[in-house]
Design a protein around this motif. Structure first.
Motif, PDB file in Angstrom:
ATOM      1  N   TYR A 295       8.286   6.586 -25.329  1.00 55.87           N
ATOM      2  CA  TYR A 295       8.295   8.035 -25.507  1.00 55.87           C
ATOM      3  C   TYR A 295       9.514   8.437 -26.318  1.00 55.87           C
ATOM      4  CZ  TYR A 295       4.550   8.483 -22.120  1.00 55.87           C
ATOM      5  OH  TYR A 295       3.342   8.393 -21.471  1.00 55.87           O
ATOM      6  N   GLN A 296       9.332   9.428 -27.192  1.00 62.12           N
ATOM      7  CA  GLN A 296      10.391   9.782 -28.131  1.00 62.12           C
ATOM      8  C   GLN A 296      11.188  11.012 -27.699  1.00 62.12           C
ATOM      9  OE1 GLN A 296      11.053   7.788 -30.957  1.00 62.12           O
ATOM     10  NE2 GLN A 296       9.724   6.508 -29.698  1.00 62.12           N
ATOM     11  N   SER A 297      12.299  11.222 -28.370  1.00 63.28           N
ATOM     12  CA  SER A 297      13.140  12.370 -28.069  1.00 63.28           C
ATOM     13  C   SER A 297      13.377  13.178 -29.335  1.00 63.28           C
ATOM     14  CB  SER A 297      14.478  11.883 -27.534  1.00 63.28           C
ATOM     15  OG  SER A 297      15.445  12.895 -27.655  1.00 63.28           O
ATOM     16  N   ALA A 298      13.427  14.494 -29.167  1.00 66.49           N
ATOM     17  CA  ALA A 298      13.675  15.369 -30.321  1.00 66.49           C
ATOM     18  C   ALA A 298      15.030  15.079 -30.961  1.00 66.49           C
ATOM     19  CB  ALA A 298      13.605  16.825 -29.886  1.00 66.49           C
ATOM     20  N   ASP A 299      15.916  14.410 -30.195  1.00 67.54           N
ATOM     21  CA  ASP A 299      17.243  14.081 -30.725  1.00 67.54           C
ATOM     22  C   ASP A 299      17.175  13.198 -31.975  1.00 67.54           C
ATOM     23  OD1 ASP A 299      18.303  15.448 -28.698  1.00 67.54           O
ATOM     24  OD2 ASP A 299      19.091  13.722 -27.594  1.00 67.54           O
ATOM     25  N   TYR A 300      16.071  12.453 -32.114  1.00 66.93           N
ATOM     26  CA  TYR A 300      16.011  11.484 -33.201  1.00 66.93           C
ATOM     27  C   TYR A 300      15.146  11.950 -34.362  1.00 66.93           C
ATOM     28  CZ  TYR A 300      18.103   8.798 -29.501  1.00 66.93           C
ATOM     29  OH  TYR A 300      18.935   8.404 -28.501  1.00 66.93           O
TER      30      TYR A 300
ATOM     31  N   ARG B  50       6.586  11.265 -17.919  1.00 61.87           N
ATOM     32  CA  ARG B  50       6.794  11.959 -19.202  1.00 61.87           C
ATOM     33  C   ARG B  50       6.903  13.465 -18.981  1.00 61.87           C
ATOM     34  NH1 ARG B  50       1.656  12.237 -22.766  1.00 61.87           N
ATOM     35  NH2 ARG B  50       1.235  13.742 -21.132  1.00 61.87           N
ATOM     36  N   ARG B  57      14.490  17.924 -19.415  1.00 62.07           N
ATOM     37  CA  ARG B  57      15.166  18.215 -20.685  1.00 62.07           C
ATOM     38  C   ARG B  57      15.327  19.726 -20.864  1.00 62.07           C
ATOM     39  NH1 ARG B  57      18.786  16.430 -23.336  1.00 62.07           N
ATOM     40  NH2 ARG B  57      17.855  14.358 -23.140  1.00 62.07           N
ATOM     41  N   ASP B 225      14.175  10.170 -24.516  1.00 61.34           N
ATOM     42  CA  ASP B 225      14.784  11.446 -24.158  1.00 61.34           C
ATOM     43  C   ASP B 225      15.569  11.356 -22.841  1.00 61.34           C
ATOM     44  OD1 ASP B 225      15.276  13.883 -25.234  1.00 61.34           O
ATOM     45  OD2 ASP B 225      13.557  14.893 -24.340  1.00 61.34           O
ATOM     46  N   ASN B 227      18.985  10.075 -21.092  1.00 63.33           N
ATOM     47  CA  ASN B 227      20.323   9.739 -21.571  1.00 63.33           C
ATOM     48  C   ASN B 227      21.016   8.665 -20.751  1.00 63.33           C
ATOM     49  OD1 ASN B 227      19.846  12.873 -22.080  1.00 63.33           O
ATOM     50  ND2 ASN B 227      20.996  11.995 -23.772  1.00 63.33           N
TER      51      ASN B 227
END
Lengths: 304, 287
Positions: A295-300, B50, B57, B225, B227
């Motif tokens: 799963y991805q993050s908006a940070d990247y 998820r 977040r 996402d 940390n």
């Protein structure tokens, strides 16, 4: 103006929409499961249909340049990525976008006719269309006079669209109905027909400036109108839902609707667009997720 | 004759301030100390995780910008609410094989631990900050700040105390939490979620899932996402894969190996620091 006279009666006799039926059909279509390779294909197709949009009072040449650079270089980490269909800006920024996108096949679209309310005199609105085209716009998005439409002056709405189309000649004309201000699905159906008969190349749901943007039931009604128009006239009109479509899941649901109602022929950027700004990043994140498994993050991903 | 049938609670997940069932529709039975299946629990899927991360977040901005004092107040409130429901927790722990004395001790230490971290809320930053001497016309200082979303895989020993001892320091430092309850005894974790829910924590700031770490650890550690990740398990293979996945986007990894949460060593401001980043500011000064 012969055509207008023939059409007068028809605008009051557009089909009545069964709201419950529409909602049920949407719910049924939403239960489709799109996975694996078809999901990947759908994500990439959706990406190629995006009109990357910035329509803020605070837009600057720098912001538009940045958006164009994003349109050109979506993500270097992913192979076989399509580019977006167009960049959509205000008329005064068309020139900058045009220059920035020179040499690519990405179009520049401009909103016109007193966007978003359309509450200026018609002469000024036409002047704005001319200006946008002069600056280099490949496509223009006009708004209809909702006030006039709601007070029953359909003929005037028709004439305005027709005259705007005349001004556009072969420049693509998208007609924004601003469905959130039209109150009922019957009205949306009627406005769709007026726009298509008056010469719209695309009908578009919303400006994105009101509380409610595109919804699936509204889009379904418009897609049905396009289908009926095609069956009567053999002319293919495009569709552009805009406003509020920000995640891949919703975008794929729209694609399913288009396929089910209009068929594969409409699954192309020349006949279907998404007006969106944050959708592109979500699609990129989903594509990366499909490829990497994580799963991805908006940070990247780049911020718009 | 009293013919009333007791109402059994359905234990659900706690995501975004709501008690929702798993989207997967999967459940697993939990056996009591006599080997009888007594409750069905949600077997959370990667999609539940998820969703939880998405809401965690969203909650970061709001929670981390609360004043340190207010974060302390809310932790204290959790302790208060827990105190009022002590009996229920003791009963639940006891039901699943922990002796009454041990259960009572565990619940009481949990309450005290929450108060302990509530106290640290507005003090640890002062303690761990520094003004640094620099050889230029700058005022230079370093302050610990939150990291973001912390994923926690709870230990199996002391299911309530272990969970609270991991959540509290990360939470008080301004992070938001997605936590997988102890696999062997997840019941109290969901009841603890009810306590959290009654204590004015913002929606999504703490999310609690029940399920299997063998299934979820991969996603806990690979989600970009997230940390930071905390885990305590003894499965070396699993621990290795957690570390490998977490290294992909340089998550902060904390492995708490055989920490006895019952004693004073189970609490320390350094646990808060484990979930903090040091931010250094250079401020020009005129001469």
């Amino acid at each position: 103006m012969k055509a207008n006279q023939i059409n007068i009666a028809n605008f009051r006799q557009t089909p009545v929409i069964d709201q419950v039926g529409v909602n049920e059909r949407v719910a049924r279509l939403n239960s489709r499961s799109i996975k694996k390779t078809s999901k990947m294909a759908a994500l990439k197709l959706a990406l190629s249909m995006i009109d990357l949009t910035t329509l803020e009072g605070m837009d600057t040449p720098g912001k538009v340049q940045q958006l164009c650079i994003k349109a050109k270089h979506l993500n270097h980490g992913i192979s076989d990525l399509p580019h977006v269909a167009a960049v959509c800006v205000y008329p005064s920024l068309v020139k900058i976008a045009k220059k920035e996108l020179n040499g690519t096949s990405i179009n520049v679209a401009s909103v016109v006719t007193g966007f978003p309310s359309g509450q200026t005199n018609f002469k000024t609105r036409l002047e704005e269309v001319r200006y946008a085209i002069c600056e280099g716009a490949d496509e223009v998005d006009m708004v209809i006079s909702r006030g006039k439409f709601l007070s029953g002056d359909f003929q005037l709405v028709f004439d305005e669209i027709a005259q705007t189309k005349e001004e556009c000649e072969d420049i693509h004309l998208k007609v924004i109905l601003e469905t959130s201000e039209l109150s009922t699905l019957d009205n949306i159906r009627r406005a769709s027909e007026i726009a298509m008969k008056a010469g719209a190349d695309f009908i578009k749901t919303s400006t994105g400036k009101t509380k409610c943007g595109a919804t699936q039931p509204i889009s379904l009604v418009m897609l049905e109108a396009i289908k009926d128009f095609y069956q009567k006239t053999n002319k293919k009109i495009g569709m552009k839902p805009a406003g509020g479509i920000s995640d891949s899941k919703t975008a794929i649901r729209y694609l399913v609707m288009v396929k089910e109602i209009l068929g594969n022929e409409w699954l192309t950027p020349t006949l279907f667009r998404f007006g969106a700004s944050s959708l592109a990043n979500d699609l990129l994140m989903q594509i990366t997720k499909q490829q990497s498994g994580a799963y991805q993050s908006a940070d990247y991903f780049s911020k718009d | 004759m009293n013919s009333r049938i007791d109402i059994q609670k359905t234990y659900k997940l706690y995501i975004n301030g709501k008690f929702s069932r798993t989207e997967s529709g999967r459940y697993f039975p939990l056996k009591d100390s006599r080997g009888k299946a007594t409750v069905n629990l949600c077997q959370a899927s990667r999609k539940d995780f998820r969703e939880a991360v998405k809401f965690a977040r969203k909650a970061v901005g709001g929670w981390s910008s609360r004043t340190a004092y207010n974060r302390g107040q809310i932790l204290y409130r959790i302790a208060e609410t827990l105190e009022g429901r002590k009996k229920q927790f003791i009963q639940e722990l006891n039901h699943f094989g922990i002796t009454k004395n041990n259960a009572t001790q565990e619940v009481e230490i949990t309450i005290d631990r929450l108060v302990y971290y509530a106290g640290w809320a507005d003090k640890y930053q002062a303690l761990f900050s520094s003004v640094n001497p620099v050889s230029s016309a700058h005022y230079n200082f370093s302050v610990p700040e939150y990291q973001g979303v912390i994923a926690i895989i709870s230990p199996n020993d002391n299911p309530l105390l272990g969970l609270a001892s991991l959540i509290a320091p990360a939470f008080v430092g301004g992070n938001t939490i997605v936590c997988l309850a102890s696999e062997k005894n997840p019941l109290t974790a969901i009841t603890f979620a009810e306590v959290l829910h009654a204590s004015d924590i913002p929606n999504g700031a703490v999310n609690i899932l029940t399920g299997f770490s063998s299934e979820l650890a991969e996603h806990f550690s690979s989600h970009k996402d997230v940390n930071g990740i905390v885990y305590c398990g003894e499965n070396l293979e699993l621990n290795k894969s957690i570390q490998e996945n977490a290294s992909e986007n340089v998550k902060r990894i904390h492995y708490y190996d055989k920490i006895n949460w019952l004693i004073n060593k189970g609490q320390s401001p350094y646990f808060i620091m484990d979930h903090s980043e040091i931010k250094t500011t250079w401020h020009p000064i005129g001469s």
